[in-house]
Design an enzyme around this catalytic site. Structure first.
Site, PDB file in Angstrom:
ATOM      1  N   LYS A   1      18.686 -17.369  29.452  1.00 59.43           N
ATOM      2  CA  LYS A   1      17.439 -17.638  29.655  1.00 59.43           C
ATOM      3  C   LYS A   1      16.575 -18.624  28.783  1.00 59.43           C
ATOM      4  O   LYS A   1      17.265 -19.572  28.305  1.00 59.43           O
ATOM      5  CB  LYS A   1      16.685 -16.262  28.882  1.00 59.43           C
ATOM      6  CG  LYS A   1      17.256 -15.111  29.591  1.00 59.43           C
ATOM      7  CD  LYS A   1      16.782 -14.991  30.980  1.00 59.43           C
ATOM      8  CE  LYS A   1      15.341 -14.855  31.281  1.00 59.43           C
ATOM      9  NZ  LYS A   1      14.879 -14.861  32.735  1.00 59.43           N
TER      10      LYS A   1
ATOM     11  N   HIS B   1      13.610 -21.727  35.771  1.00 54.40           N
ATOM     12  CA  HIS B   1      12.322 -21.328  36.232  1.00 54.40           C
ATOM     13  C   HIS B   1      11.376 -22.275  36.439  1.00 54.40           C
ATOM     14  O   HIS B   1      10.140 -22.386  35.818  1.00 54.40           O
ATOM     15  CB  HIS B   1      11.889 -19.957  35.474  1.00 54.40           C
ATOM     16  CG  HIS B   1      12.821 -18.930  35.539  1.00 54.40           C
ATOM     17  ND1 HIS B   1      13.321 -18.083  36.763  1.00 54.40           N
ATOM     18  CD2 HIS B   1      13.488 -18.324  34.431  1.00 54.40           C
ATOM     19  CE1 HIS B   1      13.908 -17.241  36.373  1.00 54.40           C
ATOM     20  NE2 HIS B   1      14.120 -17.268  35.159  1.00 54.40           N
TER      21      HIS B   1
END
Length: 346
Positions: free
Chosen positions: A75, A93
């Protein structure tokens, strides 16, 4: 010699890891150098990595790692604005118009580092070589079902926490469902043929939730899709891209509907291509349900690290998929990811 540096995750509730101790042993045997940071929350004990032969570093020490080390995490990094000098392997992302993604790319541009995005590691057919998708689907459907059960009791769903095993999750769900007096809900799944949709469908099967399974053929018309509103649960399990139709328009809030829970398992609310238009931010472990309308009730669940609900099983599955590619750092899989970064940074 390729040096893989496995960093600790800094995000709350993130207990997953992208490589298991047996994978570390295999990489070392193949001639790679592997450093693993200690971690207070990783599901796998650091002693298991010591036994596998890894070098051990303090949590967060990657910032001072040799510049040729590949920094491997899952992450996001701490959003402190510092320039990024290393090559990072992680879920960035950053390629679909997300505001935070632009900031991340600017940090790489300033520091001279690179992003090899795990979401875009693909084979020569365009299929991802490793994904947490199945477990995201399974956990996302479980959280959505919890949300629906809370609604039946006149409540908004409370916090969720990781479970030790899949069996423990099912036991908890079945115990909670036993106290619900209405029949189980029905669910419509879009992306049912993919990893995520398969996981969602399996959870529904395990819990006796009837499903309508849709994929590309059923959404080719471009909408609208009144069938979504005719189910209590809707699971969005597709990776949004340019041209993705809108599945749930903003008008769904006030429309006549049975729909009361949207599980946006793909979870890209700040992407320009998001097909769910009734909400604009992710939900969290402490507040997993976002109520977007009161009468009739409509809640959205959109936790962006769902597989960490079952961190051991999801880590083992993902790590097994990725390991052959970590052992071949010069392969076309990585070259394609590197080219995509160059395009994004430009």
């Amino acid at each position: 010699m390729t040096h893989l540096w496995v960093r600790a995750e800094s995000r709350d509730h993130e207990a997953r890891v992208g490589i298991m101790p047996d994978g570390v042993g295999a990489l070392i045997a193949a001639g790679l150098r592997v450093t693993v940071e200690d971690s207070v929350q990783r599901i796998v004990p650091i002693a298991d990595y010591v036994a596998a032969g890894a070098e051990i570093a303090a949590e967060g020490a990657w910032v001072d790692a040799p510049l040729d080390a590949l920094i491997f995490g899952l992450k996001e990094l701490p959003a402190d604005g510092t320039p990024l000098r290393h090559t990072h392997i992680m879920f960035g992302h950053a390629y679909k118009g997300q505001p935070d993604g632009r900031v991340l790319l600017d940090r790489f541009k300033t520091g001279g580092g690179r992003l090899l995005d795990l979401e875009y590691l693909t084979d020569d057919t365009g299929r991802r070589v490793a994904a947490f998708g199945y477990w995201a689907g399974y956990a996302g459907a479980a959280v959505s079902l919890m949300c629906w059960m809370a609604q039946q009791q006149g409540k908004v769903m409370g916090p969720v926490r990781a479970v030790p095993t899949q069996a423990a999750l099912l036991a908890d769900l079945r115990g909670a469902m036993a106290g619900i007096t209405v029949p189980p809900p029905s669910a419509l799944i879009i992306g049912a043929l993919g990893r995520v949709g398969t996981g969602a469908a399996d959870l529904c099967r395990d819990m006796g939730v009837g499903t309508t399974l849709w994929d590309m053929a059923e959404t080719a018309s471009g909408g609208p899709f009144p069938e979504i509103l005719a189910h209590e649960l809707f699971f969005n399990c597709i990776l949004a891209r340019p041209g993705t139709p809108v599945f749930v328009p903003a008008s769904a809030k006030t429309a006549e509907r049975r729909l009361s829970v949207i599980g946006d398992i793909a979870c890209d609310p700040d992407s320009d291509f998001s097909p769910i238009k009734v909400y604009d931010r992710v939900t969290t472990w402490d507040a997993p349900a976002l109520r977007v309308h009161d009468a009739p009730v409509l809640d959205v669940t959109a936790i962006d690290n769902l597989p960490s609900l079952m961190p051991l099983e999801s880590s083992a599955d993902f790590a097994a998929q990725l390991l052959p590619h970590l052992a071949a750092p010069g392969s076309d899989v990585w070259a394609r990811a590197s080219k995509l970064f160059d395009q994004a940074i430009a």
